[in-house]
Design an enzyme around this catalytic site. Structure first.
Site, short mmCIF file in Angstrom:
data_model
loop_
_atom_site.label_atom_id
_atom_site.label_comp_id
_atom_site.label_asym_id
_atom_site.label_seq_id
_atom_site.Cartn_x
_atom_site.Cartn_y
_atom_site.Cartn_z
N HIS A 1 -14.75 -2.85 9.64
CA HIS A 1 -14.13 -3.22 8.36
C HIS A 1 -13.84 -4.72 8.43
O HIS A 1 -12.73 -5.16 8.70
CB HIS A 1 -12.84 -2.41 8.13
N ASP B 1 -14.46 0.06 1.55
CA ASP B 1 -15.76 -0.62 1.48
C ASP B 1 -16.81 0.30 0.85
O ASP B 1 -17.64 -0.13 0.04
CB ASP B 1 -16.21 -1.02 2.89
N ILE C 1 0.86 -1.19 0.00
CA ILE C 1 0.00 0.00 0.00
C ILE C 1 0.89 1.24 0.00
O ILE C 1 0.63 2.21 -0.71
CB ILE C 1 -0.95 0.00 1.22
N1 NAD Z 1 -8.61 -0.91 6.09
C1 NAD Z 1 -8.55 -1.37 4.86
O1 NAD Z 1 -9.47 -1.21 4.05
C2 NAD Z 1 -7.32 -2.11 4.37
C3 NAD Z 1 -7.17 -2.38 3.00
C4 NAD Z 1 -6.05 -3.07 2.55
C5 NAD Z 1 -5.08 -3.49 3.46
N2 NAD Z 1 -5.25 -3.22 4.77
C6 NAD Z 1 -4.23 -3.61 5.77
O2 NAD Z 1 -3.11 -2.72 5.64
C7 NAD Z 1 -1.95 -3.34 6.17
C8 NAD Z 1 -0.78 -3.19 5.21
O3 NAD Z 1 -1.03 -3.92 4.02
P1 NAD Z 1 0.09 -4.07 2.89
O4 NAD Z 1 -0.54 -4.87 1.81
O5 NAD Z 1 0.72 -2.76 2.56
O6 NAD Z 1 1.15 -5.00 3.66
P2 NAD Z 1 2.69 -5.21 3.32
O7 NAD Z 1 3.11 -6.44 4.07
O8 NAD Z 1 2.95 -5.14 1.87
O9 NAD Z 1 3.36 -3.92 3.99
C9 NAD Z 1 3.32 -3.70 5.35
C10 NAD Z 1 4.57 -2.93 5.71
O10 NAD Z 1 4.46 -2.55 7.08
C11 NAD Z 1 5.74 -2.68 7.64
N3 NAD Z 1 5.65 -2.73 9.10
C12 NAD Z 1 5.38 -3.78 9.90
N4 NAD Z 1 5.44 -3.41 11.20
C13 NAD Z 1 5.73 -2.08 11.20
C14 NAD Z 1 5.92 -1.14 12.24
N5 NAD Z 1 5.84 -1.49 13.52
N6 NAD Z 1 6.20 0.13 11.90
C15 NAD Z 1 6.30 0.48 10.61
N7 NAD Z 1 6.15 -0.37 9.58
C16 NAD Z 1 5.87 -1.64 9.88
C17 NAD Z 1 6.31 -3.94 7.00
O11 NAD Z 1 7.73 -4.01 7.14
C18 NAD Z 1 5.86 -3.75 5.57
O12 NAD Z 1 6.81 -3.03 4.80
C19 NAD Z 1 -2.36 -4.79 6.46
O13 NAD Z 1 -2.68 -4.95 7.83
C20 NAD Z 1 -3.60 -4.98 5.60
O14 NAD Z 1 -4.43 -6.00 6.08
C21 NAD Z 1 -6.34 -2.54 5.24
O1 LMR Z 2 -9.14 -7.98 3.10
C1 LMR Z 2 -8.05 -7.69 3.58
O2 LMR Z 2 -7.50 -8.36 4.43
C2 LMR Z 2 -7.37 -6.45 3.08
C3 LMR Z 2 -8.26 -5.28 3.16
O3 LMR Z 2 -8.77 -5.10 4.45
C4 LMR Z 2 -9.36 -5.27 2.13
O4 LMR Z 2 -10.52 -5.00 2.47
O5 LMR Z 2 -9.06 -5.47 0.93
#
Ligand code: NAD
Ligand code: LMR
Length: 334
Positions: free
Chosen positions: A188, A160, A16
């Site tokens: 969520h 969402d 992200i």
């Molecule tokens: N709310 C939403 O709608 C939504 C949507 C998509 C993803 N997400 C969530 O977002 C998060 C990130 O997703 P992603 O695909 O980028 O994951 P990713 O694994 O590609 O990246 C996560 C990054 O966070 C870093 N990280 C871990 N612990 C950390 C800390 N203490 N401080 C700083 N950085 C840290 C990791 O080293 C990594 O680079 C996940 O928990 C995912 O489930 C939420």
């Molecule tokens: O579904 C997940 O775990 C990632 C994110 O929260 C999403 O809604 O795409």
């Protein structure tokens, strides 16, 4: 160009992170007249990747990007920030629910809540993206209490919300701009309630335009609830491009305000509206005043029994998550 805003992105070396930083840096979020000091935080093992992201941002030649720093130190990251995008956390894999991440991720948000209290501005506005986002935001707010007000914390349900807009536009052969005022209530997670009761399509009630109640109470809801899992099944990675876009929409609207007559979905600490327990970070329809940058929960909406059941289920899940997270935080080791 206005005096720079200091904007933190955690997890900036992740998926992200890679999609989000360009939108913040190029003026999409804060406008083309607003300079930005971008601060990118990740864990020390990702320092070299972060450096690569910094180099790419420099190579974008962006007039709004005042500076960009790659940091692995929490104090440096949180000092003086105006906006914090808390993305860094473990993503779920196929077959998991987002709440399965609680044990691994809650410690990150406890520590970052404390860092916000110690180093950030009291006016900092926070969006939590890392899952389970609502409960992580609840924990971050708890540990920042006394320094950063709880109402400055939010969790992202805009993805969402955007998914719901997309599904309605697809179903009715209209465009996104035609669809307004969908609502995501609650968590969520797969218990969220995507609600079209107050939505319009081309200024007509959405239910009238769709004219398919079975779809609105069935496939529409489950598609939005399960979209994240389906993306993981297909990509073997969780959504990133759409998540980054949604986080930018969320902060854009918090910064600039919502349009007259329109609301957006945002998970914010409940003030007791609609009987939702006080403090629970719950997705509501909100409007935001451009001058004060304060959100307000839209009042006076009514629910039928179907909606009441859905809202009760997502509230119960959030209460359970909250209690589990509080127990985990009481464990001295985190
Ligand atoms: N709310 C939403 O709608 C939504 C949507 C998509 C993803 N997400 C969530 O977002 C998060 C990130 O997703 P992603 O695909 O980028 O994951 P990713 O694994 O590609 O990246 C996560 C990054 O966070 C870093 N990280 C871990 N612990 C950390 C800390 N203490 N401080 C700083 N950085 C840290 C990791 O080293 C990594 O680079 C996940 O928990 C995912 O489930 C939420
Ligand atoms: O579904 C997940 O775990 C990632 C994110 O929260 C999403 O809604 O795409």
């Amino acid at each position: 160009m206005s005096a720079p805003l200091r904007v933190l992105v955690t997890g900036a070396a992740g998926q992200i992170g890679y999609s989000i930083v360009i939108r913040i840096a190029d003026g999409t979020v804060f406008g083309k007249d607003q300079a930005v000091q971008l601060v990118l935080l990740d864990v020390p093992q990702c320092a070299t990747v972060l450096e690569g992201v910094v180099f790419e941002l420099q190579d974008c030649a962006l007039p709004t990007l005042h500076s960009v720093e790659a940091v692995t130190d929490v104090q440096q990251a949180f000092t003086g920030v105006d906006y914090a995008f808390l993305v860094g956390a473990m993503p779920r894999r196929e077959g998991m629910e987002r709440k399965d991440l609680l044990a691994a991720n809650v410690r990150i948000f406890k520590a970052q809540g404390k860092a916000l209290a110690d180093f950030a501005k009291p006016t900092t506005k926070v969006i939590v993206v890392g899952n389970p986002a609502n409960t992580n935001a609840f924990i971050a707010a708890k540990y920042a209490a006394g320094k950063v007000p709880a109402r400055n914390f939010s969790a992202m349900t805009r993805l969402d919300h955007n998914r719901a807009l997309g599904q309605l536009a697809l179903k009715t052969g209209t465009t996104i701009g035609d669809v307004k005022n969908v609502i995501i209530w609650g968590n969520h997670s797969s218990t969220q309630f995507p609600d079209v009761t107050h939505a319009t399509i081309k200024n007509q009630p959405a239910a009238t335009v769709v004219n398919d109640n079975a779809f609105l109470q069935g496939a529409f809801i489950s598609t939005v609830q399960k979209r994240g899992a389906v993306i993981i099944e297909k990509r073997k990675l969780s959504s990133a491009m759409s998540a980054a876009k949604a986080a930018c929409d969320h902060i854009h609207d918090w910064h600039f305000g919502t349009k007259a007559g329109e609301f957006v979905s945002m998970a914010v600490p409940s003030d007791g509206s609609y009987g939702i327990p006080q403090g629970l970070v719950f997705s509501f329809p909100v409007t935001i005043d451009a001058a004060t940058k304060e959100w307000k929960i839209v009042q006076g909406l009514t629910f039928d029994d179907f909606a009441k059941g859905k809202i009760a289920a997502t509230t119960k899940e959030l209460e359970e998550e909250r209690d589990d997270a509080l127990k985990a935080c009481d464990d001295a080791s985190i």
